[in-house]
Design a protein around this motif. Structure first.
Motif, PDB file in Angstrom:
ATOM      1  N   GLN A  10     -17.472   0.984  12.789  1.00  0.00           N
ATOM      2  CA  GLN A  10     -15.954   0.929  11.512  1.00  0.00           C
ATOM      3  C   GLN A  10     -16.694   0.909  10.558  1.00  0.00           C
ATOM      4  OE1 GLN A  10     -13.056   0.781  12.613  1.00  0.00           O
ATOM      5  NE2 GLN A  10     -13.819   1.251  14.734  1.00  0.00           N
ATOM      6  N   THR A  11     -15.786   1.565   9.449  1.00  0.00           N
ATOM      7  CA  THR A  11     -16.670   1.616   7.975  1.00  0.00           C
ATOM      8  C   THR A  11     -16.503   0.764   6.983  1.00  0.00           C
ATOM      9  OG1 THR A  11     -14.724   2.884   7.469  1.00  0.00           O
ATOM     10  CG2 THR A  11     -17.159   4.499   7.862  1.00  0.00           C
ATOM     11  N   GLY A  12     -17.376  -0.044   6.185  1.00  0.00           N
ATOM     12  CA  GLY A  12     -17.154  -1.177   5.859  1.00  0.00           C
ATOM     13  C   GLY A  12     -16.925  -1.318   4.018  1.00  0.00           C
ATOM     14  N   VAL A  30      -7.207  -4.627  -8.624  1.00  0.00           N
ATOM     15  CA  VAL A  30      -6.622  -5.040  -7.931  1.00  0.00           C
ATOM     16  C   VAL A  30      -6.959  -4.325  -6.499  1.00  0.00           C
ATOM     17  CG1 VAL A  30      -3.945  -5.426  -6.521  1.00  0.00           C
ATOM     18  CG2 VAL A  30      -5.065  -6.178  -9.372  1.00  0.00           C
ATOM     19  N   LEU A  31      -6.072  -2.756  -6.344  1.00  0.00           N
ATOM     20  CA  LEU A  31      -6.769  -2.614  -5.110  1.00  0.00           C
ATOM     21  C   LEU A  31      -8.525  -1.942  -5.032  1.00  0.00           C
ATOM     22  CD1 LEU A  31      -5.067   1.051  -5.734  1.00  0.00           C
ATOM     23  CD2 LEU A  31      -4.982  -0.955  -4.202  1.00  0.00           C
ATOM     24  N   ALA A  32      -9.585  -1.916  -5.757  1.00  0.00           N
ATOM     25  CA  ALA A  32     -10.635  -2.507  -5.351  1.00  0.00           C
ATOM     26  C   ALA A  32     -10.896  -3.779  -4.345  1.00  0.00           C
ATOM     27  CB  ALA A  32     -10.799  -2.470  -6.660  1.00  0.00           C
ATOM     28  N   GLN A  33     -10.575  -4.868  -5.462  1.00  0.00           N
ATOM     29  CA  GLN A  33     -10.316  -6.501  -4.650  1.00  0.00           C
ATOM     30  C   GLN A  33      -9.987  -6.061  -3.441  1.00  0.00           C
ATOM     31  OE1 GLN A  33      -8.900  -8.646  -7.414  1.00  0.00           O
ATOM     32  NE2 GLN A  33     -10.193  -8.489  -8.832  1.00  0.00           N
ATOM     33  N   LEU A  34      -8.827  -5.699  -3.130  1.00  0.00           N
ATOM     34  CA  LEU A  34      -8.186  -5.474  -1.697  1.00  0.00           C
ATOM     35  C   LEU A  34      -8.829  -4.468  -1.298  1.00  0.00           C
ATOM     36  CD1 LEU A  34      -6.002  -6.029   0.144  1.00  0.00           C
ATOM     37  CD2 LEU A  34      -5.168  -3.050  -1.020  1.00  0.00           C
ATOM     38  N   SER A  35      -9.948  -3.570  -1.316  1.00  0.00           N
ATOM     39  CA  SER A  35     -10.456  -2.829  -0.536  1.00  0.00           C
ATOM     40  C   SER A  35     -12.242  -3.091  -0.026  1.00  0.00           C
ATOM     41  CB  SER A  35     -11.595  -1.250  -1.121  1.00  0.00           C
ATOM     42  OG  SER A  35     -12.093  -1.075  -0.535  1.00  0.00           O
ATOM     43  N   GLU A  36     -12.193  -4.269  -1.130  1.00  0.00           N
ATOM     44  CA  GLU A  36     -13.246  -5.196  -0.930  1.00  0.00           C
ATOM     45  C   GLU A  36     -12.777  -6.673   0.089  1.00  0.00           C
ATOM     46  OE1 GLU A  36     -14.928  -7.399  -4.305  1.00  0.00           O
ATOM     47  OE2 GLU A  36     -15.538  -5.894  -4.949  1.00  0.00           O
ATOM     48  N   SER A  37     -11.368  -6.989  -0.361  1.00  0.00           N
ATOM     49  CA  SER A  37     -11.353  -8.224   1.625  1.00  0.00           C
ATOM     50  C   SER A  37     -10.606  -7.165   2.680  1.00  0.00           C
ATOM     51  CB  SER A  37      -9.602  -8.502   0.506  1.00  0.00           C
ATOM     52  OG  SER A  37      -9.910  -9.017  -0.512  1.00  0.00           O
ATOM     53  N   ASN A  38     -10.166  -5.763   2.527  1.00  0.00           N
ATOM     54  CA  ASN A  38     -10.103  -5.485   4.241  1.00  0.00           C
ATOM     55  C   ASN A  38     -11.760  -5.033   4.111  1.00  0.00           C
ATOM     56  OD1 ASN A  38      -7.634  -5.206   3.740  1.00  0.00           O
ATOM     57  ND2 ASN A  38      -7.883  -2.435   2.685  1.00  0.00           N
ATOM     58  N   ALA A  39     -12.947  -5.105   3.628  1.00  0.00           N
ATOM     59  CA  ALA A  39     -13.996  -5.609   4.872  1.00  0.00           C
ATOM     60  C   ALA A  39     -14.410  -6.380   5.147  1.00  0.00           C
ATOM     61  CB  ALA A  39     -15.059  -4.364   3.042  1.00  0.00           C
ATOM     62  N   ARG A  40     -14.094  -7.351   4.256  1.00  0.00           N
ATOM     63  CA  ARG A  40     -14.301  -8.720   5.100  1.00  0.00           C
ATOM     64  C   ARG A  40     -13.521  -8.862   5.963  1.00  0.00           C
ATOM     65  NH1 ARG A  40     -14.518  -9.634  -0.951  1.00  0.00           N
ATOM     66  NH2 ARG A  40     -12.516 -10.777  -0.613  1.00  0.00           N
ATOM     67  N   ILE A  41     -12.622  -8.774   6.248  1.00  0.00           N
ATOM     68  CA  ILE A  41     -11.922  -9.132   7.012  1.00  0.00           C
ATOM     69  C   ILE A  41     -12.658  -7.834   8.468  1.00  0.00           C
ATOM     70  CG2 ILE A  41      -9.976  -8.753   7.828  1.00  0.00           C
ATOM     71  CD1 ILE A  41      -8.245  -8.883   5.596  1.00  0.00           C
ATOM     72  N   SER A  42     -12.569  -6.670   8.122  1.00  0.00           N
ATOM     73  CA  SER A  42     -12.730  -6.064   9.349  1.00  0.00           C
ATOM     74  C   SER A  42     -14.413  -6.243   9.553  1.00  0.00           C
ATOM     75  CB  SER A  42     -13.234  -4.606   8.291  1.00  0.00           C
ATOM     76  OG  SER A  42     -13.879  -3.869   9.429  1.00  0.00           O
ATOM     77  N   ARG A  58     -14.814  -7.552  13.798  1.00  0.00           N
ATOM     78  CA  ARG A  58     -15.546  -6.761  14.143  1.00  0.00           C
ATOM     79  C   ARG A  58     -16.673  -7.906  15.112  1.00  0.00           C
ATOM     80  NH1 ARG A  58     -15.879  -3.174   9.863  1.00  0.00           N
ATOM     81  NH2 ARG A  58     -18.391  -4.011   9.931  1.00  0.00           N
ATOM     82  N   ASP A  59     -16.609  -8.491  14.434  1.00  0.00           N
ATOM     83  CA  ASP A  59     -17.529  -9.752  15.015  1.00  0.00           C
ATOM     84  C   ASP A  59     -16.514 -10.778  16.294  1.00  0.00           C
ATOM     85  OD1 ASP A  59     -19.560  -9.993  13.502  1.00  0.00           O
ATOM     86  OD2 ASP A  59     -18.812 -11.378  12.474  1.00  0.00           O
ATOM     87  N   ILE A  60     -14.981 -10.964  15.249  1.00  0.00           N
ATOM     88  CA  ILE A  60     -14.493 -11.493  16.868  1.00  0.00           C
ATOM     89  C   ILE A  60     -14.258 -11.025  18.142  1.00  0.00           C
ATOM     90  CG2 ILE A  60     -12.175 -12.416  17.241  1.00  0.00           C
ATOM     91  CD1 ILE A  60     -12.044 -12.570  14.126  1.00  0.00           C
ATOM     92  N   GLN A  61     -13.999  -9.545  18.303  1.00  0.00           N
ATOM     93  CA  GLN A  61     -14.441  -8.615  18.831  1.00  0.00           C
ATOM     94  C   GLN A  61     -15.203  -8.583  19.298  1.00  0.00           C
ATOM     95  OE1 GLN A  61     -13.266  -4.427  17.404  1.00  0.00           O
ATOM     96  NE2 GLN A  61     -13.207  -3.237  19.509  1.00  0.00           N
ATOM     97  N   SER A  62     -16.396  -8.820  18.994  1.00  0.00           N
ATOM     98  CA  SER A  62     -18.014  -8.739  19.784  1.00  0.00           C
ATOM     99  C   SER A  62     -17.825  -9.464  20.977  1.00  0.00           C
ATOM    100  CB  SER A  62     -19.135  -8.448  19.071  1.00  0.00           C
ATOM    101  OG  SER A  62     -20.018  -8.264  19.664  1.00  0.00           O
ATOM    102  N   LEU A  63     -17.708 -10.795  20.108  1.00  0.00           N
ATOM    103  CA  LEU A  63     -17.473 -12.434  20.813  1.00  0.00           C
ATOM    104  C   LEU A  63     -16.477 -11.975  21.822  1.00  0.00           C
ATOM    105  CD1 LEU A  63     -19.213 -14.600  20.860  1.00  0.00           C
ATOM    106  CD2 LEU A  63     -17.263 -15.664  19.313  1.00  0.00           C
ATOM    107  N   PHE A  88      -9.607  -4.258  17.936  1.00  0.00           N
ATOM    108  CA  PHE A  88      -9.550  -2.941  17.618  1.00  0.00           C
ATOM    109  C   PHE A  88      -8.866  -1.835  16.770  1.00  0.00           C
ATOM    110  CE2 PHE A  88     -10.586   1.685  18.995  1.00  0.00           C
ATOM    111  CZ  PHE A  88     -12.042   1.477  18.660  1.00  0.00           C
ATOM    112  N   ALA A  89      -7.617  -2.086  16.811  1.00  0.00           N
ATOM    113  CA  ALA A  89      -6.544  -0.980  16.607  1.00  0.00           C
ATOM    114  C   ALA A  89      -6.626  -2.301  15.098  1.00  0.00           C
ATOM    115  CB  ALA A  89      -5.395  -1.239  17.167  1.00  0.00           C
ATOM    116  N   ILE A  90      -6.164  -3.294  14.465  1.00  0.00           N
ATOM    117  CA  ILE A  90      -6.177  -3.384  13.590  1.00  0.00           C
ATOM    118  C   ILE A  90      -7.523  -2.881  12.678  1.00  0.00           C
ATOM    119  CG2 ILE A  90      -6.564  -5.454  12.058  1.00  0.00           C
ATOM    120  CD1 ILE A  90      -4.678  -7.638  14.340  1.00  0.00           C
ATOM    121  N   ASN A  91      -8.623  -2.942  13.482  1.00  0.00           N
ATOM    122  CA  ASN A  91      -9.717  -2.460  12.729  1.00  0.00           C
ATOM    123  C   ASN A  91      -9.268  -0.934  12.237  1.00  0.00           C
ATOM    124  OD1 ASN A  91     -12.252  -3.540  11.121  1.00  0.00           O
ATOM    125  ND2 ASN A  91     -13.379  -2.917  12.791  1.00  0.00           N
ATOM    126  N   GLY A  92      -8.738   0.128  12.776  1.00  0.00           N
ATOM    127  CA  GLY A  92      -8.828   1.010  12.671  1.00  0.00           C
ATOM    128  C   GLY A  92      -7.381   1.073  11.608  1.00  0.00           C
TER     129      GLY A  92
END
Lengths: 293, 125
Positions: free
Chosen positions: A4-6, A25-37, A41-46, A248-252
């Protein structure tokens, strides 16, 4: 899972200050998305790791249960076979002994009959001896002094007759005792014979019953229950797997959002064709539903 | 010789559960952990009578795998059943167009899966 790209688009960092508050705001949203992503991924991996671990444990339990049931079945079958063999050998030996005993009793009874006949003959002989002794005394009295020899013979015959009578009475008494005892012995042997047969039948039924239980019944029932429980647990893991796939789908979807943010920041046009492809047509099948085309 | 069913899923737990259900019904099974491995196994094992595959997998997804397998004429009649958490009609449509014969949404029922496998393979033997 696909990577996944982060990272933030480079263009977002290079934006001129005058791009406006909306773009920040969009840039901040993008950063938030990257952190959520990253967190997803951590939750998914676990989640995947735990699913695999649980699956392996359940699989091992099911396998061990099967091994245990197999071993138990073999042990019971072996024990039953051995019990059957020992019982059968014991029964055959006991039957042979009882048969020999009955034969011996019968033989002794026949001997007793023979001895009784012999005693009758001795008694007849004894009677003859008495008659002979009486005649000898009469003859001795008749001839006077010259008949003293006959008198001694008569005495000896009487004495012999008494001895024979005593021996005959003793043997007769013993034979009587044997005759009384032998039927009891014979009845006892017959009773033991019957009891042995009942014992063999009962053991045979128990062996058959235990073998059936070991082979087809209770142990297999326990194994089936164990396998069923494992299957139920594995079914729950399928839900876990579904959760993982949803993450995985949410990440997508987050990637799509990031892409849209990047496109907006770069002033690129939307891709209506791609957006169209995400629109679902028709209803989704239910979990567990089988659709054959 | 009993028909082999190829199970393609990146989840070991799911592969094991599917395999266990099918083996208990008398089928032989083979396993692959992604689409790429699935394609290779179909190419190398001509005794495979059915493929049961997940959709979302690393390296190569299930739908791409179906397209690759079905692109070869010798695999036209090989039934491929999708077993997935996905239920999006667009994906189901794509699977159907690629040549898959059916779609099951997890979690599956073992008995129904076995009955479907028997139906698609024409039996066990």
């Amino acid at each position: 899972m696909p990577a996944q790209t982060g990272a933030l688009p480079a263009q977002a960092v290079a934006l001129p200050a005058q791009a406006g508050a909306d773009l920040r705001v969009l840039a901040q949203l993008s950063e938030s998305n990257a952190r959520i992503s990253t967190r997803i991924r951590d939750i998914q991996s676990l989640s995947e790791r735990e699913i695999l671990a649980c699956g392996n444990v359940l699989w091992a339990i099911a396998e061990k249960g099967r091994d245990l049931a197999d071993e138990s079945e073999r042990a019971v079958a072996s024990s039953m076979a051995r019990t059957e063999e020992i019982t059968s050998r014991f029964a055959r030996g006991m039957q042979a002994d009882l048969l020999a005993q009955e034969t011996a009793v019968q033989h002794v009874l026949e001997l007793a009959s023979g001895i009784e006949a012999a005693i009758h003959a001795i008694n007849d002989l004894m009677l003859s001896s008495k008659v002979l002794a009486v005649n000898a005394r009469i003859e001795a009295a008749r001839v006077g002094e010259q008949g003293k020899g006959f008198a001694r013979i008569a005495d000896s015959l009487s004495e012999l007759s008494g001895v024979i009578r005593g021996a005959s009475d003793t043997v007769s008494s013993s034979i009587g005792a044997v005759r009384q005892g032998l039927p009891q012995m014979s009845a006892s042997a017959a009773s033991m014979h019957e009891r042995t047969n009942l014992f063999i039948d009962e053991v045979g039924k128990q062996v058959e019953s235990a073998s059936l239980r070991a082979g087809n019944g209770e142990s297999n029932g326990s194994l089936s229950k164990l396998m069923e429980l494992s299957n139920q647990a594995l079914s729950h893991l399928q839900f876990q797997d579904r959760m993982s796939q949803n993450l995985f789908a949410i990440n997508g979807d987050l990637d799509l959002v990031k892409e849209r943010v990047r496109q907006t920041l770069n002033g690129e046009e939307d891709n209506p064709e791609q957006a169209e492809s995400e629109i679902a047509d028709g209803s989704e099948p239910l979990p567990g539903e089988i659709m054959l085309f | 010789m009993a028909k082999t069913i190829l199970i393609v899923d990146d989840s070991l737990a799911v592969r094991q559960q599917v395999s266990m259900a099918l083996k208990r019904a008398g089928f032989e099974t083979a396993e692959a952990s992604d689409g790429r491995e699935g394609v290779a196994m179909v190419d190398s094992n001509r005794n495979i009578g059915l493929v049961i595959s997940d959709v979302n997998m690393p390296n190569m997804g299930g739908l791409e795998m179906v397209e690759k397998i079905k692109s070869k004429p010798e695999n036209k009649s090989l039934p491929i059943l999708m077993l997935t958490t996905e239920g999006q009609p667009s994906l189901i449509k794509r699977a159907k167009e690629a040549g898959a014969v059916g779609w099951i949404v997890k979690p599956f029922n073992a008995n129904q899966l076995v009955q479907t496998a028997k139906h698609l393979t024409g039996g066990i033997g």
